[in-house]
Design an enzyme around this catalytic site. Sequence first.
Site, PDB file in Angstrom:
ATOM      1  N   GLU A 210      -0.385 -13.186  -0.345  1.00  0.00           N
ATOM      2  CA  GLU A 210       0.006 -12.721   0.867  1.00  0.00           C
ATOM      3  C   GLU A 210      -0.479 -11.147   0.647  1.00  0.00           C
ATOM      4  O   GLU A 210       0.529 -10.407   0.121  1.00  0.00           O
ATOM      5  CB  GLU A 210       1.180 -12.889   1.248  1.00  0.00           C
ATOM      6  CG  GLU A 210       1.484 -14.449   1.299  1.00  0.00           C
ATOM      7  CD  GLU A 210       1.111 -14.801   3.071  1.00  0.00           C
ATOM      8  OE1 GLU A 210       0.889 -13.947   3.788  1.00  0.00           O
ATOM      9  OE2 GLU A 210       1.065 -15.997   2.712  1.00  0.00           O
ATOM     10  N   CYS A 244       3.382  -5.377   6.744  1.00  0.00           N
ATOM     11  CA  CYS A 244       1.796  -5.844   6.491  1.00  0.00           C
ATOM     12  C   CYS A 244       1.079  -5.999   7.712  1.00  0.00           C
ATOM     13  O   CYS A 244      -0.167  -6.083   7.774  1.00  0.00           O
ATOM     14  CB  CYS A 244       1.903  -7.036   5.676  1.00  0.00           C
ATOM     15  SG  CYS A 244       2.998  -8.526   6.203  1.00  0.00           S
TER      16      CYS A 244
HETATM   17  P1  NAD Z   1       1.682  -3.631  -4.686  1.00  0.00           P
HETATM   18  O1  NAD Z   1       0.695  -4.715  -4.661  1.00  0.00           O
HETATM   19  O2  NAD Z   1       1.290  -2.135  -4.893  1.00  0.00           O
HETATM   20  O3  NAD Z   1       2.853  -3.997  -5.596  1.00  0.00           O
HETATM   21  C1  NAD Z   1       3.403  -5.225  -5.673  1.00  0.00           C
HETATM   22  C2  NAD Z   1       3.982  -5.508  -7.129  1.00  0.00           C
HETATM   23  O4  NAD Z   1       3.027  -5.576  -8.213  1.00  0.00           O
HETATM   24  C3  NAD Z   1       4.897  -4.342  -7.580  1.00  0.00           C
HETATM   25  O5  NAD Z   1       6.193  -4.401  -7.177  1.00  0.00           O
HETATM   26  C4  NAD Z   1       4.583  -4.333  -8.968  1.00  0.00           C
HETATM   27  O6  NAD Z   1       5.636  -5.036  -9.809  1.00  0.00           O
HETATM   28  C5  NAD Z   1       3.203  -5.135  -9.178  1.00  0.00           C
HETATM   29  N1  NAD Z   1       2.102  -4.187  -9.666  1.00  0.00           N
HETATM   30  C6  NAD Z   1       1.813  -3.094  -9.121  1.00  0.00           C
HETATM   31  N2  NAD Z   1       0.660  -2.391  -9.834  1.00  0.00           N
HETATM   32  C7  NAD Z   1       0.459  -3.463 -10.794  1.00  0.00           C
HETATM   33  C8  NAD Z   1      -0.526  -3.466 -11.962  1.00  0.00           C
HETATM   34  N3  NAD Z   1      -1.556  -2.485 -11.780  1.00  0.00           N
HETATM   35  N4  NAD Z   1      -0.536  -4.718 -12.584  1.00  0.00           N
HETATM   36  C9  NAD Z   1       0.364  -5.834 -12.502  1.00  0.00           C
HETATM   37  N5  NAD Z   1       1.249  -5.770 -11.486  1.00  0.00           N
HETATM   38  C10 NAD Z   1       1.411  -4.539 -10.786  1.00  0.00           C
HETATM   39  O7  NAD Z   1       2.367  -3.924  -3.349  1.00  0.00           O
HETATM   40  P2  NAD Z   1       3.604  -3.229  -2.457  1.00  0.00           P
HETATM   41  O8  NAD Z   1       3.245  -1.805  -2.882  1.00  0.00           O
HETATM   42  O9  NAD Z   1       4.892  -3.937  -2.995  1.00  0.00           O
HETATM   43  O10 NAD Z   1       3.547  -3.825  -0.985  1.00  0.00           O
HETATM   44  C11 NAD Z   1       2.653  -3.231  -0.077  1.00  0.00           C
HETATM   45  C12 NAD Z   1       1.336  -4.081   0.283  1.00  0.00           C
HETATM   46  O11 NAD Z   1       1.940  -5.239   0.343  1.00  0.00           O
HETATM   47  C13 NAD Z   1       0.749  -3.730   1.456  1.00  0.00           C
HETATM   48  O12 NAD Z   1      -0.686  -3.708   1.102  1.00  0.00           O
HETATM   49  C14 NAD Z   1       1.306  -4.763   2.310  1.00  0.00           C
HETATM   50  O13 NAD Z   1       0.095  -5.159   3.385  1.00  0.00           O
HETATM   51  C15 NAD Z   1       1.317  -5.868   1.441  1.00  0.00           C
HETATM   52  N6  NAD Z   1       2.199  -6.951   2.143  1.00  0.00           N
HETATM   53  C16 NAD Z   1       1.626  -8.087   2.534  1.00  0.00           C
HETATM   54  C17 NAD Z   1       2.553  -8.869   3.182  1.00  0.00           C
HETATM   55  C18 NAD Z   1       2.030 -10.240   3.594  1.00  0.00           C
HETATM   56  O14 NAD Z   1       2.907 -11.093   4.075  1.00  0.00           O
HETATM   57  N7  NAD Z   1       0.785 -10.585   3.649  1.00  0.00           N
HETATM   58  C19 NAD Z   1       3.744  -8.636   3.289  1.00  0.00           C
HETATM   59  C20 NAD Z   1       4.247  -7.465   2.934  1.00  0.00           C
HETATM   60  C21 NAD Z   1       3.438  -6.579   2.339  1.00  0.00           C
END
Ligand code: NAD
Length: 455
Positions: A210, A244
Amino acid sequence: MSNFAELVQSTRETFYSGKTRPLEFRIKQLQALKQMLEENRHEFHAALNADLRRSKFENYVLEIDYTINEIIHLLRHLKEWAAPEKPTRTFVNALDEIVIYKEPYGVTLIMGAWNYPLQLAIAPMIGAIAGGNCVILKPSEVSVATAKLINELIPKYLDNECYKVVCGGTNETTELLKQRFDYIFFTGSTTVGRIVREASNKFLTPVTLELGGKSPVYIDNTADLTVTVKRVLWGKFINVGQTCIAPDYILCTPEVQNAFVKEAKKIMKEWYGENPQESQDLCRIVSDKHYQRLTAFLSNGEVAIGGQVDPADKYISPTILINVRPSEPVMKEEIFGPILPIVSVSNAYEAIKFINEREKPLALYIFSTTLEDVNLILQNTSSGNVVVNDTLLHMTVDTLPFGGVGLSGIGAYHGKLSFDTFVHPKGCLIKNFNIIGETLASARYPPYSEKKLKV
Ligand code: NAD
């Protein structure tokens, strides 16, 4: 063996013990999860408020009650959805049984994002529990207070052997992703989504991703402008744009742009007062990193409304940028904050071209009463979801799949799909040793004579 390897191993042993399979067990766990949310409404609001300085209204409606309602919906239908399906039989299988069993995958990994830290952790978990899986849940480390509360409460309410919480950031996620899971459900950015997909390939683990992206809004001059402005601004400024599916940018003619801005000034004053920083209904940017990233966009195009910042408060006022060129940075990446750029297009055809030249969005919003134009855009663009004449509300319709396409995601959930996501539909053909059936089917055995081909 690392701690995570042991954690996954012990959880897998629990899964194979069969503990999660009986429906009564799953129902009990879902009821306990519901109880956890109901009994700790105040604590969850306090944690969400500490993370995002978000209002009680938004916390209840978008997180706590939303998640409770998802549980209620699943509980209402679980027996029916989990029951083996008996598809229709053709003549060839008249004497057989044909069944589709809803088989749990096993040990699932669920990773949430910080912007709706409760809902995005718990809503997929509901589907996983309902499907009969064990769960390892990793809430976002960015929303510290909510992650801490989830970590404290889940063990108090749910079975400790089947459902486990892991806290941590990139290092922990990287280590977790080295383990073998039976299903991975990730909510977050497209960048990390790719990392998750690569890790899952090692074991061919199925994934739901997602993700995010830039969700466009097209507005034409037949839309009711007052209502349009309210619905677009609500979708944009709820959670200060850290949603999102928030409208990312507007496509419209210069005339619609001028009318939109005029009306928006009025509405925003009504909603947030003379000084929006004093409004209790606007939350704050989650971190300094995101604050810095967002303030860099304020020099793009012209600021028509807003543009005020306060680094100490991680505050950016609700902002509308006009006459924005497609080449500017604000149009290159997902905004994820209270900044709404408007880009000029002459008509629906230009809007379609603009949308199709970019990555497929998670959501697309069309404001128009011209049915031909609405259908034209619907049929000539691709996006995870579409809402006509409103924003965000598709996520409240539990019969609609919620998810992305292309770089905005893989798979969908909510309602029945949350259950379906976490079960493998195992097709079974069950035959017997009935002599009539064996005689009828014996033509398949060698020797393969010409006569048999004519049967
Ligand atoms: P993110 O992808 O930056 O981080 C998500 C998680 O991934 C973090 O909590 C961290 O634990 C892990 N992570 C971060 N960098 C990593 C790496 N290099 N290697 C491995 N793991 C890693 O996302 P975010 O900042 O938590 O959320 C924002 C994003 O999520 C936005 O793009 C938003 O659109 C999307 N989002 C999508 C939905 C949906 O339902 N489609 C809902 C909410 C948010």
